[in-house]
Scaffold this motif. Structure first.
Motif, short mmCIF file in Angstrom:
data_model
loop_
_atom_site.label_atom_id
_atom_site.label_comp_id
_atom_site.label_asym_id
_atom_site.label_seq_id
_atom_site.Cartn_x
_atom_site.Cartn_y
_atom_site.Cartn_z
N TYR A 1 15.77 22.48 42.36
CA TYR A 1 14.44 23.05 42.13
C TYR A 1 13.36 22.13 42.70
O TYR A 1 12.45 22.57 43.42
CB TYR A 1 14.26 23.26 40.62
N LEU A 2 13.47 20.82 42.41
CA LEU A 2 12.47 19.87 42.92
C LEU A 2 12.51 19.77 44.44
O LEU A 2 11.47 19.79 45.10
CB LEU A 2 12.69 18.49 42.29
N VAL B 1 12.99 30.29 38.55
CA VAL B 1 11.84 29.42 38.26
C VAL B 1 11.74 29.18 36.75
O VAL B 1 11.99 30.09 35.96
CB VAL B 1 10.50 30.00 38.79
N PRO B 2 11.40 27.98 36.33
CA PRO B 2 11.28 27.71 34.90
C PRO B 2 9.94 28.18 34.33
O PRO B 2 9.00 28.42 35.07
CB PRO B 2 11.37 26.18 34.82
N PHE B 3 9.90 28.32 33.00
CA PHE B 3 8.62 28.56 32.33
C PHE B 3 8.28 27.35 31.48
O PHE B 3 9.16 26.54 31.16
CB PHE B 3 8.67 29.84 31.48
N TRP B 4 7.02 27.22 31.16
CA TRP B 4 6.57 26.15 30.26
C TRP B 4 6.06 26.81 28.99
O TRP B 4 5.05 27.50 29.01
CB TRP B 4 5.46 25.32 30.94
N ASP B 5 6.80 26.59 27.90
CA ASP B 5 6.37 27.17 26.63
C ASP B 5 5.40 26.21 25.94
O ASP B 5 5.80 25.29 25.24
CB ASP B 5 7.59 27.45 25.74
N ARG C 1 25.92 25.19 45.64
CA ARG C 1 25.82 26.64 45.89
C ARG C 1 25.82 27.40 44.57
O ARG C 1 25.01 28.29 44.33
CB ARG C 1 27.01 27.06 46.78
N SER C 2 26.72 27.02 43.66
CA SER C 2 26.78 27.78 42.41
C SER C 2 25.57 27.45 41.53
O SER C 2 25.10 28.32 40.79
CB SER C 2 28.12 27.58 41.70
N ALA C 3 25.04 26.23 41.63
CA ALA C 3 23.81 25.90 40.89
C ALA C 3 22.64 26.73 41.42
O ALA C 3 21.82 27.25 40.65
CB ALA C 3 23.50 24.41 41.00
N ALA C 4 22.57 26.89 42.75
CA ALA C 4 21.46 27.65 43.36
C ALA C 4 21.53 29.12 42.99
O ALA C 4 20.49 29.78 42.83
CB ALA C 4 21.50 27.49 44.88
N ASP C 5 22.73 29.65 42.85
CA ASP C 5 22.85 31.06 42.47
C ASP C 5 22.26 31.32 41.09
O ASP C 5 21.68 32.37 40.84
CB ASP C 5 24.33 31.49 42.50
N LYS C 6 22.41 30.34 40.20
CA LYS C 6 21.92 30.52 38.82
C LYS C 6 20.45 30.14 38.68
O LYS C 6 19.80 30.54 37.72
CB LYS C 6 22.74 29.64 37.87
N GLU D 1 14.65 22.59 29.34
CA GLU D 1 16.06 23.01 29.38
C GLU D 1 16.59 22.89 30.81
O GLU D 1 17.70 22.42 31.04
CB GLU D 1 16.20 24.46 28.89
N LEU D 2 15.78 23.35 31.76
CA LEU D 2 16.21 23.28 33.16
C LEU D 2 16.48 21.83 33.56
O LEU D 2 17.44 21.54 34.27
CB LEU D 2 15.15 23.90 34.08
N ALA D 3 15.61 20.93 33.08
CA ALA D 3 15.75 19.51 33.45
C ALA D 3 17.06 18.91 32.96
O ALA D 3 17.53 17.91 33.49
CB ALA D 3 14.56 18.71 32.91
N LYS D 4 17.66 19.54 31.95
CA LYS D 4 18.94 19.03 31.44
C LYS D 4 20.10 19.37 32.38
O LYS D 4 21.16 18.77 32.30
CB LYS D 4 19.24 19.63 30.05
N ASP D 5 19.89 20.37 33.24
CA ASP D 5 20.92 20.72 34.22
C ASP D 5 20.61 19.97 35.51
O ASP D 5 19.76 20.37 36.30
CB ASP D 5 20.92 22.24 34.45
N ARG D 6 21.30 18.85 35.70
CA ARG D 6 20.97 17.94 36.81
C ARG D 6 20.93 18.63 38.16
O ARG D 6 20.00 18.46 38.94
CB ARG D 6 22.02 16.82 36.86
#
Ligand SMILES: [Cu+2]
Length: 570
Positions: free
Chosen positions: A57-58, A153-157, A145-150, A46-51
């Motif tokens: 993150y990377l 860390v991701p989880f792996w299900d 900045r607004s992306a960083a606020d949201k 899901e995180l990867a869908k938010d460019r």
């Protein structure tokens, strides 16, 4: 002149003493990512869908991993809290010279890892903030900045069904290179989720060979020398074959209204807080460590090194999510006093710990107080939550999320697997009426029976037991139970661990495929006594070793009518 010199050197001395004490006694309170609102940790896909968020993150992870290893907020030092190099963190002395701070086979297993992850998240996002500030001021920087606020860390299900056509292990974890947009433009970088590179590898910190020659973290290493590579293909296929079992086990844990200590820890007896031999989130968690690291001793395999592998943090975020969902569904049960089953850096075996026990080395303020389990039950204290708990979640909305993600599916013909190639069938048994009875293998083992981590792999069909690399693709393989132990020959006899491997789905498939006449208890029992095989695999062996006598192995088919078998060939 003389007066001036004396005065000056005295002042310098005072400043030096001040700096010395400030350095010696400065405390880092763990805040998590607070001050930017409470936002959900997302599943990695899901995180990867938010460019923008994924890009940051990377980039942040790359910068975090490249930090000076002497910095207490570096990836290296934070990962090092868990196991090696067995050094004190944030001025919190240990009582044992070996082992990291982390408690395992313990009522404190789940709570302790929560501030641990919060510290990691906080330090990583500091690096993200630095990157945001390097983007051109104005619209671009504001957007980041607004992306960083949201961002959290991701989880792996690893328990949910993978998206159509994909593997359980997401590509984001296994691609060796990845494209990012840095403040200097588009770039291809080494994927910081694939491996962590020590910079530099400090051999004194690493205990012994081969960790003293492995320059970066490895998964299922192809050899035990400096030329070893990660065997990604094997990691991916082993996770695919274990997902069904993990899926059903998570469902069993979420739907069991049991005391928190019972579902959270794999310890049993000895006053550890849990006297019931049943499945636990900790036991499920061990499987991912064992499979990711592999029996050739990849970093995830051992408590001492596991936190250096980037996948650790996504794996443990999922374990933390399980804790959050369980606590939400069953708010009346939480950490209860329990005797510790192992020595670690901060505690001794036999000590009783509870919800008021300081979770060292995680300071909660600059006065030197520590976080305690009682204070962290709600993850929002660290500025995060999970998707299932957002948007006014209720008990029933969380329940339906769990049903959607983990409810065992009844087998359909499209999921049928041919377990026995060739002409062999199981026709020797008499017919009977089917039932909805659930079957699982209940594994009770000595944690330290083999002096290190080991895994038990179960088979209901014919697989080449000598060739471990083929198991992931063998349909007869039904699941594994991993037991994670510290390395270095730490042995504490009498620590019992337990875990369940559900086989109902596999038996259904066998029944549909015509290999099992019914799911009646006597039929299944007879089938199991004929067909069930297991292999115990210990680290530092390249093929399965036969089941060892010292391992107390109780295999129960069904719960009402258990039958016992000794190890094959013994
Ligand atoms: Cu741990």
């Amino acid at each position: 002149m003389l007066v001036f010199t004396t005065h000056s050197s005295g002042l310098i001395g005072l400043i030096w003493i001040f700096l010395f004490f400030q350095n010696a006694f400065s405390i880092h309170p763990v805040t998590g990512r607070t001050g930017h609102g409470v936002h959900p940790r997302l599943e990695i896909r899901e995180l990867a869908k938010d460019r923008d968020q994924f890009n940051l993150y990377l980039l942040g992870l790359q910068r975090f991993q490249a930090m000076d290893q002497n910095d207490m907020l570096s990836y290296y030092q934070i990962a090092g809290i868990h196991g090696r190099p067995y050094k004190e963190y944030d001025g919190v002395p240990g009582v044992h010279s070996s082992g990291g701070y982390c408690p395992h086979v313990s009522n404190m297993f789940m709570p302790w890892h929560r501030p641990f992850l919060a510290l990691f998240e906080e330090a990583l996002l500091r690096k993200v903030d630095e990157i945001v500030d390097q983007f051109p001021a104005g619209a671009t920087r504001n957007r980041y900045r607004s992306a960083a606020d949201k961002l959290r860390v991701p989880f792996w299900d690893w328990a949910m069904n993978a998206p159509q056509g994909e593997n359980v292990v997401p590509r984001q974890l296994t691609d060796e290179f990845v494209s990012v947009t840095s403040p200097n433009g588009d770039q291809t970088i080494s994927n910081p989720l694939y491996s962590y590179k020590f910079n530099p590898l400090n051999t004194n910190d690493m205990g012994g060979y081969p960790y003293t020659v492995w320059q970066n973290t490895l998964r299922r290493p192809t050899s035990r020398d400096g030329n070893a590579k990660s065997n990604t293909q094997q990691f991916v296929s082993m996770m695919d074959s274990n997902q069904k079992s993990l899926h059903d086990r998570m469902y069993g844990l979420f739907t069991r209204a049991a005391p928190f200590v019972e579902v959270s820890t794999e310890c049993v007896g000895n006053g550890c807080g849990n006297d019931v031999s049943h499945d636990s989130f900790e036991s499920v968690h061990d499987v991912i460590h064992i499979i990711s690291g592999g029996n050739t001793g990849g970093h995830m395999y051992l408590l001492d090194f596991s936190a250096f592998d980037p996948v650790f943090w996504l794996h443990h975020a999922n374990v933390d999510r399980a804790m959050a969902l369980f606590n939400f569904l069953y708010p009346d049960t939480y950490v209860e006093p329990g005797r510790q089953t192992q020595d670690n850096f901060q505690w001794s075996r036999g000590q009783v710990k509870n919800a008021w026990t300081p979770l060292k080395p995680f300071h909660s303020n600059s006065n030197g107080d520590f976080w305690m389990a009682k204070d962290i039950k709600d993850p929002s204290v660290f500025g995060y939550t999970y998707p299932e708990l957002t948007n006014g979640a209720t008990t029933s909305s969380v329940r339906s999320a769990i049903n959607r993600l983990y409810q065992p599916q009844s087998s359909s013909s499209s999921r049928r697997r041919s377990l026995f190639p060739g002409n062999s069938t199981v026709s020797v048994y008499t017919n009977g009426t089917g039932s909805d009875r659930e079957y699982m293998l209940n594994v009770v083992g000595e944690k330290f029976a083999l002096g290190g981590s080991y895994a038990i792999y179960f088979f209901l069909g014919e697989c080449d037991l000598e060739d471990m690399s083929s198991w992931g693709d063998c349909p007869g393989f039904v699941g594994a139970n991993g037991v994670l132990a510290p390395s270095g020959g730490v042995t504490m006899n009498g620590t019992t661990v337990t875990g369940l491997v559900p086989i109902t789905s596999a038996l259904h498939d066998l029944h549909l495929g015509g290999y099992l006449d019914s799911l009646d208890e006597d039929v299944v029992e007879a089938f199991l006594s004929l067909r069930l095989h297991w292999v115990v695999v210990k680290v530092r062996s390249n093929s399965g070793t036969s089941c060892q006598k010292s391992l107390s192995n109780t295999i129960e088919g069904g719960r009402r009518n258990p039958h016992r078998r000794s190890c094959p060939g013994t």
